[in-house]
Design a protein around this motif. Structure first.
Motif, PDB file in Angstrom:
ATOM      1  N   ASN A 323      41.419  50.611  36.113  1.00  0.00           N
ATOM      2  CA  ASN A 323      41.582  51.135  34.828  1.00  0.00           C
ATOM      3  C   ASN A 323      43.031  51.337  34.542  1.00  0.00           C
ATOM      4  N   LEU A 324      43.529  51.167  33.201  1.00  0.00           N
ATOM      5  CA  LEU A 324      44.753  51.362  32.847  1.00  0.00           C
ATOM      6  C   LEU A 324      45.158  52.672  32.928  1.00  0.00           C
ATOM      7  N   LEU A 325      44.251  53.764  32.580  1.00  0.00           N
ATOM      8  CA  LEU A 325      44.632  54.973  32.926  1.00  0.00           C
ATOM      9  C   LEU A 325      43.276  55.883  33.594  1.00  0.00           C
ATOM     10  N   ASP A 326      43.691  57.103  34.452  1.00  0.00           N
ATOM     11  CA  ASP A 326      42.687  57.525  34.937  1.00  0.00           C
ATOM     12  C   ASP A 326      41.128  57.567  34.193  1.00  0.00           C
ATOM     13  N   ASN A 327      40.215  57.204  34.981  1.00  0.00           N
ATOM     14  CA  ASN A 327      38.951  57.005  34.108  1.00  0.00           C
ATOM     15  C   ASN A 327      37.908  56.971  35.251  1.00  0.00           C
ATOM     16  N   TYR A 328      36.557  57.130  34.856  1.00  0.00           N
ATOM     17  CA  TYR A 328      35.580  57.018  35.783  1.00  0.00           C
ATOM     18  C   TYR A 328      35.374  55.496  36.275  1.00  0.00           C
ATOM     19  N   HIS A 329      35.066  55.446  37.527  1.00  0.00           N
ATOM     20  CA  HIS A 329      35.035  54.059  38.116  1.00  0.00           C
ATOM     21  C   HIS A 329      33.862  54.145  38.937  1.00  0.00           C
ATOM     22  N   LYS A 330      33.150  53.296  39.473  1.00  0.00           N
ATOM     23  CA  LYS A 330      32.358  53.299  40.384  1.00  0.00           C
ATOM     24  C   LYS A 330      32.739  53.341  42.028  1.00  0.00           C
ATOM     25  N   SER A 331      33.948  52.696  41.947  1.00  0.00           N
ATOM     26  CA  SER A 331      34.778  52.744  43.086  1.00  0.00           C
ATOM     27  C   SER A 331      35.604  53.834  43.151  1.00  0.00           C
ATOM     28  N   GLU A 332      35.889  54.776  44.256  1.00  0.00           N
ATOM     29  CA  GLU A 332      36.436  55.895  44.236  1.00  0.00           C
ATOM     30  C   GLU A 332      38.003  56.012  43.842  1.00  0.00           C
ATOM     31  N   ARG A 333      38.696  54.985  44.453  1.00  0.00           N
ATOM     32  CA  ARG A 333      40.238  54.878  44.067  1.00  0.00           C
ATOM     33  C   ARG A 333      40.501  53.928  42.866  1.00  0.00           C
ATOM     34  N   ARG A 334      39.571  53.125  42.681  1.00  0.00           N
ATOM     35  CA  ARG A 334      40.070  52.099  41.468  1.00  0.00           C
ATOM     36  C   ARG A 334      39.932  52.743  40.329  1.00  0.00           C
ATOM     37  N   GLY A 335      39.502  53.998  40.106  1.00  0.00           N
ATOM     38  CA  GLY A 335      39.528  54.601  38.541  1.00  0.00           C
ATOM     39  C   GLY A 335      40.669  55.176  38.336  1.00  0.00           C
ATOM     40  N   ALA A 338      45.913  51.799  37.134  1.00  0.00           N
ATOM     41  CA  ALA A 338      46.469  50.634  38.022  1.00  0.00           C
ATOM     42  C   ALA A 338      47.872  50.391  37.718  1.00  0.00           C
ATOM     43  N   PRO A 339      48.296  50.661  36.465  1.00  0.00           N
ATOM     44  CA  PRO A 339      49.892  50.339  36.314  1.00  0.00           C
ATOM     45  C   PRO A 339      50.586  51.459  36.845  1.00  0.00           C
ATOM     46  N   LEU A 340      50.006  52.611  37.414  1.00  0.00           N
ATOM     47  CA  LEU A 340      51.056  53.370  37.757  1.00  0.00           C
ATOM     48  C   LEU A 340      50.774  54.076  39.446  1.00  0.00           C
ATOM     49  N   ASN A 341      50.053  53.474  40.191  1.00  0.00           N
ATOM     50  CA  ASN A 341      49.734  53.653  41.239  1.00  0.00           C
ATOM     51  C   ASN A 341      49.817  52.467  42.264  1.00  0.00           C
ATOM     52  N   MET A 342      49.856  52.765  43.463  1.00  0.00           N
ATOM     53  CA  MET A 342      49.602  52.073  44.655  1.00  0.00           C
ATOM     54  C   MET A 342      48.109  52.394  45.279  1.00  0.00           C
ATOM     55  N   VAL A 343      47.332  51.388  45.172  1.00  0.00           N
ATOM     56  CA  VAL A 343      45.725  51.784  45.233  1.00  0.00           C
ATOM     57  C   VAL A 343      45.265  51.075  46.483  1.00  0.00           C
ATOM     58  N   ILE A 344      44.873  52.148  47.588  1.00  0.00           N
ATOM     59  CA  ILE A 344      44.235  51.615  48.742  1.00  0.00           C
ATOM     60  C   ILE A 344      42.901  51.326  48.261  1.00  0.00           C
ATOM     61  N   THR A 345      42.406  49.902  48.754  1.00  0.00           N
ATOM     62  CA  THR A 345      41.109  49.656  48.427  1.00  0.00           C
ATOM     63  C   THR A 345      40.654  48.558  49.634  1.00  0.00           C
ATOM     64  N   GLU A 346      39.108  48.142  49.247  1.00  0.00           N
ATOM     65  CA  GLU A 346      38.805  47.155  50.392  1.00  0.00           C
ATOM     66  C   GLU A 346      38.841  45.682  50.013  1.00  0.00           C
ATOM     67  N   THR A 347      38.954  44.939  50.927  1.00  0.00           N
ATOM     68  CA  THR A 347      38.927  43.677  50.839  1.00  0.00           C
ATOM     69  C   THR A 347      37.895  42.448  51.815  1.00  0.00           C
ATOM     70  N   GLY A 348      37.065  41.904  50.922  1.00  0.00           N
ATOM     71  CA  GLY A 348      35.914  41.067  51.750  1.00  0.00           C
ATOM     72  C   GLY A 348      36.597  39.864  52.290  1.00  0.00           C
ATOM     73  N   ALA A 349      37.843  39.505  52.252  1.00  0.00           N
ATOM     74  CA  ALA A 349      38.639  38.243  52.557  1.00  0.00           C
ATOM     75  C   ALA A 349      38.402  38.152  54.074  1.00  0.00           C
ATOM     76  N   ALA A 350      38.774  39.162  54.873  1.00  0.00           N
ATOM     77  CA  ALA A 350      38.544  38.984  56.447  1.00  0.00           C
ATOM     78  C   ALA A 350      37.143  38.565  56.840  1.00  0.00           C
ATOM     79  N   SER A 351      36.226  39.214  56.260  1.00  0.00           N
ATOM     80  CA  SER A 351      34.830  38.925  56.590  1.00  0.00           C
ATOM     81  C   SER A 351      34.298  37.592  56.618  1.00  0.00           C
ATOM     82  N   ALA A 352      34.940  36.986  55.190  1.00  0.00           N
ATOM     83  CA  ALA A 352      34.669  35.802  54.529  1.00  0.00           C
ATOM     84  C   ALA A 352      35.196  34.674  55.457  1.00  0.00           C
TER      85      ALA A 352
END
Length: 481
Positions: A323-335, A338-352
């Motif tokens: 999200n550009l600004l804080d708003n509801y998102h199905k993922s806990e932190r991705r809501g 985005a332009p104002l924060n560093m956001v810890i999230t998951e990556t599937g790259a390692a398992s891929a």
């Protein structure tokens, strides 16, 4: 004459040589379907300054200057040969000729080095393969640009249609405008016009039909003259075989997903496992941008040193999924904004990694942080090796991989001490090794890998599509095994 005068005269002479290269490169491309490269970088449709800069950049990776006066004789030699469709690297020709001790002339050496593309060895020019884009977002529009760019010879891949959901008044005009201008990647190189009456975008002479549909089952592509096409799904809405099979409508032969595939859908990283795709496979995935960034250098390191275990930390640019600004998102932190924060999230790259490198026994873990930049990410690959090595040894090895190995289209190399993320916008490689940041101590190696998660990934997608459609042409001189 002063030093400044000497430098300027030298520049003007090189400029004149680069000008003379342009019509030769264009004619080879249009008439013979030959793409001229310089250390894996295409010179087709490049300006004088771009050709000179590409030659200058060779110093970063090869360690020494490369001049147009050195490569021009090899380019001229190509015009005397009966060439078939191919990619020919004049930078590699110049480098290998310099190292050759047989005393061959440029013409003799060139004829031998590209013999696989001449005479009875040359392959037939392809009649072309229809391509359909399902979805027209960030990746879809960049893939479209690449397809249009590569249509210059009139052969190979032909972008015939784009499928999108209707967006209201002047929908096609707005979509054409998004293709024409991009805040990150700049202006489209060419001309774009819109035929609203026939729902068509014409880009550099390529007529692209815009089809409006809310569901794959609504479209009969043969009604638009499309046949035996490759459909590239850029939406990510369907990721398993059952969902992607919905695209196998009349006129569609294969489906390529630009996101990680689920279940038994093959995840393909070009340069690593693309040659394992079975000819009758109709559904496949190009995995993720991060998987494409880490798997080629991971394979290179495992081939030479062995990898016992590893961890990848990606510092990733934000995407439309946030999200550009804080708003509801199905993922806990991705809501969170985005332009104002560093956001810890998951990556599937390692398992891929396991799907793309099934022979790799090492356990690879991974995590990701989204950061406030719109494009270009970096993967920090921390590896425990099976044997000890020195920093200089690993640097030399990775530089050589980027220049002469079968992975040279995937792995780039840069030694600039002041390189930052924006320097890699538009890179066509899957990842770029940052020489200055590399750390090696005993059996531990930490690689810093830049990647344009939009454009570099889109180039990998195109390579996969070329391969499965049968229009991927051989490269000469052949890379070292």
């Amino acid at each position: 004459m002063t030093v400044n005068d000497d430098s300027f005269t030298n520049w003007k002479n090189r400029e004149e040589t680069a000008e003379a290269m342009i019509p030769i490169i264009g004619k080879l491309h249009r008439e013979r379907d030959v793409t001229v490269l310089l250390h894996s970088r295409s010179l087709v449709n490049k300006s004088v300054v771009s050709i000179l800069k590409t030659h200058r950049f060779a110093r970063q990776i090869a360690g020494e200057e490369l001049s147009v006066t050195e490569t021009m004789p090899f380019l001229r030699a190509l015009t005397t040969l009966d060439l078939g469709p191919s990619q020919i690297d004049i930078g590699m020709l110049a480098a290998t000729h310099k190292a050759d001790d047989r005393g061959l002339s440029v013409e003799e050496f060139t004829a031998q080095a590209v013999a696989g593309a001449t005479g009875s060895n040359k392959i037939e020019r392809s009649e072309g393969r229809d391509v359909v884009l399902y979805g027209f977002g960030r990746i879809g529009r960049l893939v479209a640009r690449l397809l249009i760019e590569k249509a210059g010879s009139g052969n190979g891949l032909r972008l015939r249609a784009i499928v999108v959901r209707g967006g209201g008044e002047q929908d096609i005009v707005k979509r054409a405008s998004l293709l024409r201008r991009d805040s990150i990647h700049g202006q489209f190189q060419g001309t774009i016009t819109v035929d609203e009456a026939n729902s068509t975008i014409v880009a550099n002479g390529n007529a692209i039909r815009v089809i409006y549909a809310n569901d794959p089952g609504e479209v009969d592509y043969t009604a638009y003259g499309i046949k035996n096409a490759i459909l590239i799904d850029n939406t990510g809405k369907w990721r398993d075989r059952a969902g992607l099979s919905l695209h196998l409508r009349p006129g569609i032969d294969k489906v390529v997903l630009t996101a990680p595939g689920k279940g038994d859908v093959p995840n393909v990283v070009h340069g690593v496992n693309h040659d394992t795709v079975k000819p009758d496979e109709r559904i496949l995935s190009c995995a993720s941008c991060t998987t494409n960034a880490i798997v080629p250098p991971l394979k290179a390191m495992d081939d030479e040193y062995g990898v016992l275990r590893g961890h990848v930390e990606t510092v990733h640019s934000f995407t439309n999924d946030q999200n550009l600004l804080d708003n509801y998102h199905k993922s806990e932190r991705r809501g969170r904004s985005a332009p104002l924060n560093m956001v810890i999230t998951e990556t599937g790259a390692a398992s891929a990694v396991a799907k793309a490198l099934p022979d790799l026994k090492a356990r690879i873990t991974g995590s990701s942080i989204r950061v406030p930049v719109p494009d270009v990410s970096i993967a920090i690959l921390n590896l425990q090796l099976a044997r000890e090595a020195s920093r200089e040894e690993v640097l030399d090895y990775l530089r050589d991989v980027s220049l002469t190995s079968p992975l040279r289209r995937q792995i780039d190399f840069i030694s600039a001490p002041d390189a930052v993320s924006s320097d890699f916008i538009g890179s066509r490689h899957a990842s770029i090794v940052d020489a200055g940041a590399l750390k090696v101590e005993g059996d531990n190696a930490i690689l810093y890998l830049w990647y344009d998660n939009e454009f570099g990934y889109s180039c990998q997608v195109i390579r996969v599509v070329q391969h499965v459609s049968g229009v991927e042409y051989p490269t000469f001189p052949a890379p070292a095994a």
